[in-house]
Design a protein around this motif. Sequence first.
Motif, PDB file in Angstrom:
ATOM      1  N   PRO A 285       0.817  -1.219   0.000  1.00 53.28           N
ATOM      2  CA  PRO A 285       0.000   0.000   0.000  1.00 53.28           C
ATOM      3  C   PRO A 285       0.848   1.265   0.000  1.00 53.28           C
ATOM      4  O   PRO A 285       1.934   1.309   0.569  1.00 53.28           O
ATOM      5  CB  PRO A 285      -0.827  -0.122   1.282  1.00 53.28           C
ATOM      6  N   VAL A 286       0.331   2.291  -0.658  1.00 53.37           N
ATOM      7  CA  VAL A 286       0.988   3.601  -0.681  1.00 53.37           C
ATOM      8  C   VAL A 286       0.105   4.597   0.063  1.00 53.37           C
ATOM      9  O   VAL A 286      -1.115   4.430   0.120  1.00 53.37           O
ATOM     10  CB  VAL A 286       1.247   4.077  -2.121  1.00 53.37           C
ATOM     11  N   PRO A 287       0.689   5.638   0.641  1.00 56.74           N
ATOM     12  CA  PRO A 287      -0.123   6.639   1.336  1.00 56.74           C
ATOM     13  C   PRO A 287      -1.168   7.259   0.410  1.00 56.74           C
ATOM     14  O   PRO A 287      -0.933   7.452  -0.786  1.00 56.74           O
ATOM     15  CB  PRO A 287       0.918   7.673   1.783  1.00 56.74           C
ATOM     16  N   PRO A 294      -1.842  16.112   0.588  1.00 56.60           N
ATOM     17  CA  PRO A 294      -2.165  16.442  -0.810  1.00 56.60           C
ATOM     18  C   PRO A 294      -1.219  15.934  -1.881  1.00 56.60           C
ATOM     19  O   PRO A 294      -1.495  16.107  -3.066  1.00 56.60           O
ATOM     20  CB  PRO A 294      -2.174  17.977  -0.795  1.00 56.60           C
ATOM     21  N   SER A 295      -0.112  15.335  -1.514  1.00 59.50           N
ATOM     22  CA  SER A 295       0.808  14.846  -2.547  1.00 59.50           C
ATOM     23  C   SER A 295       1.585  13.654  -2.012  1.00 59.50           C
ATOM     24  O   SER A 295       1.570  13.349  -0.820  1.00 59.50           O
ATOM     25  CB  SER A 295       1.772  15.952  -3.000  1.00 59.50           C
ATOM     26  N   LEU A 296       2.274  12.989  -2.922  1.00 61.93           N
ATOM     27  CA  LEU A 296       3.044  11.797  -2.563  1.00 61.93           C
ATOM     28  C   LEU A 296       4.241  11.696  -3.486  1.00 61.93           C
ATOM     29  O   LEU A 296       4.099  11.803  -4.705  1.00 61.93           O
ATOM     30  CB  LEU A 296       2.163  10.550  -2.706  1.00 61.93           C
ATOM     31  N   GLN A 332      10.188   0.269   0.279  1.00 63.78           N
ATOM     32  CA  GLN A 332       9.584   1.449  -0.331  1.00 63.78           C
ATOM     33  C   GLN A 332       9.641   2.622   0.640  1.00 63.78           C
ATOM     34  O   GLN A 332       9.373   2.480   1.828  1.00 63.78           O
ATOM     35  CB  GLN A 332       8.137   1.215  -0.759  1.00 63.78           C
ATOM     36  N   SER A 333      10.010   3.776   0.097  1.00 63.21           N
ATOM     37  CA  SER A 333      10.122   5.004   0.889  1.00 63.21           C
ATOM     38  C   SER A 333       9.314   6.103   0.211  1.00 63.21           C
ATOM     39  O   SER A 333       9.304   6.209  -1.025  1.00 63.21           O
ATOM     40  CB  SER A 333      11.580   5.440   1.020  1.00 63.21           C
ATOM     41  N   PHE A 334       8.653   6.914   1.024  1.00 62.06           N
ATOM     42  CA  PHE A 334       7.801   7.980   0.506  1.00 62.06           C
ATOM     43  C   PHE A 334       8.059   9.275   1.277  1.00 62.06           C
ATOM     44  O   PHE A 334       8.315   9.245   2.487  1.00 62.06           O
ATOM     45  CB  PHE A 334       6.316   7.636   0.685  1.00 62.06           C
ATOM     46  N   HIS A 512      -0.962  11.778  11.941  1.00 65.20           N
ATOM     47  CA  HIS A 512      -1.601  10.620  11.322  1.00 65.20           C
ATOM     48  C   HIS A 512      -1.189  10.586   9.849  1.00 65.20           C
ATOM     49  O   HIS A 512      -1.318  11.590   9.149  1.00 65.20           O
ATOM     50  CB  HIS A 512      -3.128  10.720  11.356  1.00 65.20           C
ATOM     51  N   ILE A 513      -0.727   9.442   9.374  1.00 66.00           N
ATOM     52  CA  ILE A 513      -0.488   9.256   7.938  1.00 66.00           C
ATOM     53  C   ILE A 513      -1.483   8.220   7.437  1.00 66.00           C
ATOM     54  O   ILE A 513      -1.525   7.087   7.932  1.00 66.00           O
ATOM     55  CB  ILE A 513       0.949   8.817   7.636  1.00 66.00           C
ATOM     56  N   THR A 514      -2.304   8.609   6.466  1.00 66.66           N
ATOM     57  CA  THR A 514      -3.374   7.759   5.961  1.00 66.66           C
ATOM     58  C   THR A 514      -2.870   6.870   4.832  1.00 66.66           C
ATOM     59  O   THR A 514      -2.319   7.363   3.844  1.00 66.66           O
ATOM     60  CB  THR A 514      -4.535   8.624   5.446  1.00 66.66           C
ATOM     61  N   PHE A 515      -3.079   5.551   4.966  1.00 68.12           N
ATOM     62  CA  PHE A 515      -2.740   4.608   3.905  1.00 68.12           C
ATOM     63  C   PHE A 515      -3.976   4.077   3.184  1.00 68.12           C
ATOM     64  O   PHE A 515      -3.874   3.628   2.050  1.00 68.12           O
ATOM     65  CB  PHE A 515      -1.923   3.438   4.461  1.00 68.12           C
ATOM     66  N   SER A 516      -5.129   4.088   3.826  1.00 67.53           N
ATOM     67  CA  SER A 516      -6.344   3.664   3.128  1.00 67.53           C
ATOM     68  C   SER A 516      -7.550   4.334   3.752  1.00 67.53           C
ATOM     69  O   SER A 516      -7.553   4.677   4.933  1.00 67.53           O
ATOM     70  CB  SER A 516      -6.501   2.137   3.149  1.00 67.53           C
ATOM     71  N   ARG A 517      -8.579   4.542   2.916  1.00 64.05           N
ATOM     72  CA  ARG A 517      -9.861   5.096   3.367  1.00 64.05           C
ATOM     73  C   ARG A 517     -10.925   4.067   3.030  1.00 64.05           C
ATOM     74  O   ARG A 517     -11.142   3.732   1.864  1.00 64.05           O
ATOM     75  CB  ARG A 517     -10.171   6.412   2.658  1.00 64.05           C
ATOM     76  N   GLY A 518     -11.565   3.551   4.058  1.00 61.26           N
ATOM     77  CA  GLY A 518     -12.502   2.464   3.833  1.00 61.26           C
ATOM     78  C   GLY A 518     -11.755   1.173   3.553  1.00 61.26           C
ATOM     79  O   GLY A 518     -10.529   1.090   3.684  1.00 61.26           O
ATOM     80  N   TYR A 519     -12.496   0.159   3.156  1.00 57.81           N
ATOM     81  CA  TYR A 519     -11.928  -1.171   2.918  1.00 57.81           C
ATOM     82  C   TYR A 519     -11.661  -1.343   1.435  1.00 57.81           C
ATOM     83  O   TYR A 519     -12.570  -1.220   0.611  1.00 57.81           O
ATOM     84  CB  TYR A 519     -12.894  -2.239   3.418  1.00 57.81           C
ATOM     85  N   ASN A 520     -10.409  -1.598   1.083  1.00 60.10           N
ATOM     86  CA  ASN A 520     -10.008  -1.762  -0.312  1.00 60.10           C
ATOM     87  C   ASN A 520     -10.183  -3.234  -0.700  1.00 60.10           C
ATOM     88  O   ASN A 520      -9.337  -4.070  -0.401  1.00 60.10           O
ATOM     89  CB  ASN A 520      -8.554  -1.313  -0.491  1.00 60.10           C
TER      90      ASN A 520
END
Length: 567
Positions: A285-287, A294-296, A332-334, A512-520
């Motif tokens: 997963p990516v942020p 707003p960006s990655l 992986q680094s972001f 907080h760093i978000t990796f997913s919103r809801g269930y993927n």
Amino acid sequence: MEYSSKFSYFFRKYSLVRVLCALAVIGIILTVIFITGAKTKAVPEIESLNPPVGSPGDVVVIKGKNFGDVRDMSYVEFAGSKLTASSYISWQDDSIKLVLPSNVQDGLVVVGVKNQRSKPVLFANEVDIPVPVTETFTITKPVISSLSATKLAVGSLLTIYGNNFGASRGQSKVCFTSDYEKAVSTASYVSTLLLMSNTVEASDFDEDYEYWNNNEIRVRVPDGAYSGVVFVDTGREKSDPLDFTVLPAAGTKSYNGKKIYLVQYTADISDVMTNDVSTITLRCPVPYVIPSQPSLELTEVTPAPILQNYQGCLIHQITKNRNNSPKSVFRQSFAVPVYEINCDIKEAGITAYKNMNQALYERFTAPDSIVKSDDEKIKELALEITGKETNACKKAKLIYSYMIEHFKLDNKIRKNEADPLDLLKGKTCDAYDFAVVFAALARAAGIPAVVDSGILIGQDLTTQAHWWNEIYFAGFGWFPVDVALGADLDYKKWTENSITQDYYFGNLDSHHITFSRGYNDLKPFAQDNKTVKYPKSFALQSIWEEASSNTAKYSSYWSVPAIKGVY
């Protein structure tokens, strides 16, 4: 010497001996050629798949090299399934022509030559994933001639009239002004450049885009929009902006206190046992890109993934043809900028849900794989908590306060198989359970809600997997809620803000760093693949690993994303 003389005598006297010797020499030469050829045999390589999107019965041409001049035992594999002999039209060293079978699935395409396999490429079944074929464009600047309205609230439908928008949206987008760090609202001079450099895009997640053709776009005013301008960006050119006002009747949202984090995690695969040539695919997963994030930027990905940001993941794949091969490490680094969210909500200004985007409303009030909002006990409790209250914000606050007062929080994460609804039975539950139950109660009360997952960063930069919520108010947008932190979850708290219990109803810090919103909910690349999921991890997705049927077993390890720097 005597042996040499006898051999010389028999060699001259008997023709059979001479024939056998000649055959032995030829056999040795062929064996050497075979062994040398096997060692140096080039790996097949796919250079192009044309078309990359198709349907049963279509002719597909695979261009590349090292396929061999004849097919023999070689094969082409779509989504883990080898094509039957009747599918092949021609087979050459640099080109394979085939007909797609009736059961073709979208997924990864591989060419196999003996025990060598090419790196995969992605194929999409046109029926399942309608991806537009690349077209030749004439670069023409989009022009906005007029707007259906110049003043609307977040979530309202705006129609944009003009020219050169494109026959379909593709990668084009509609952008609105945002107000990061109050750059617009506190500026001494508001320029067009300032308004167009602080922007937020209409969101596919929120189903903001309703219609798009060359002369007309219908789009919802996105979450995070601020009064300023609106413009169309086709990816090649931007339209001139038009002034646009976002009505704040339901309140305002601001993004402040930006931090930029360097985030890194690894996934390891080892101890592979295989019955034949097997593949293991990782979905890393990516942020998530959202207004507060707003960006990655991908600063490092090793080894190079076969697909980047496909369905919210980096796709890595390895092929194994022998047991106990060396461990494979995927890193992986972001670089992720994160803003603190502050909401100034006006309860009286929240409009009725019947006036908002119904696709968004229905999607996020329905039960799903993890949010059991249709459970009878959840519905009964939601009604008990909210009573006759009709205002969505007041109902959500009642649910938030009830959970903090009546439920017990466990600072340790419970087992994966533990049921979040144990919370209703008086059991002590973790942050994941709190977020899932809050979403279920909110949806049962008619409030759109999602469970966000990611990491929580302590002041000492330690990290832990964490889960929280967003709820949607008509006329306002998404509203953050973190019940676990409101219930005083134990972690290395930051001291830069004076945060009370109620802070986490409507505000979210920049830790907080978000990796997913809801269930993927992901589909496997092949139906017979063995899949692995990690229910309580830093992203909520149905598949993390999948292995082909030839994989007997293997070991894997995923690290929690770590912070390597903060700026």
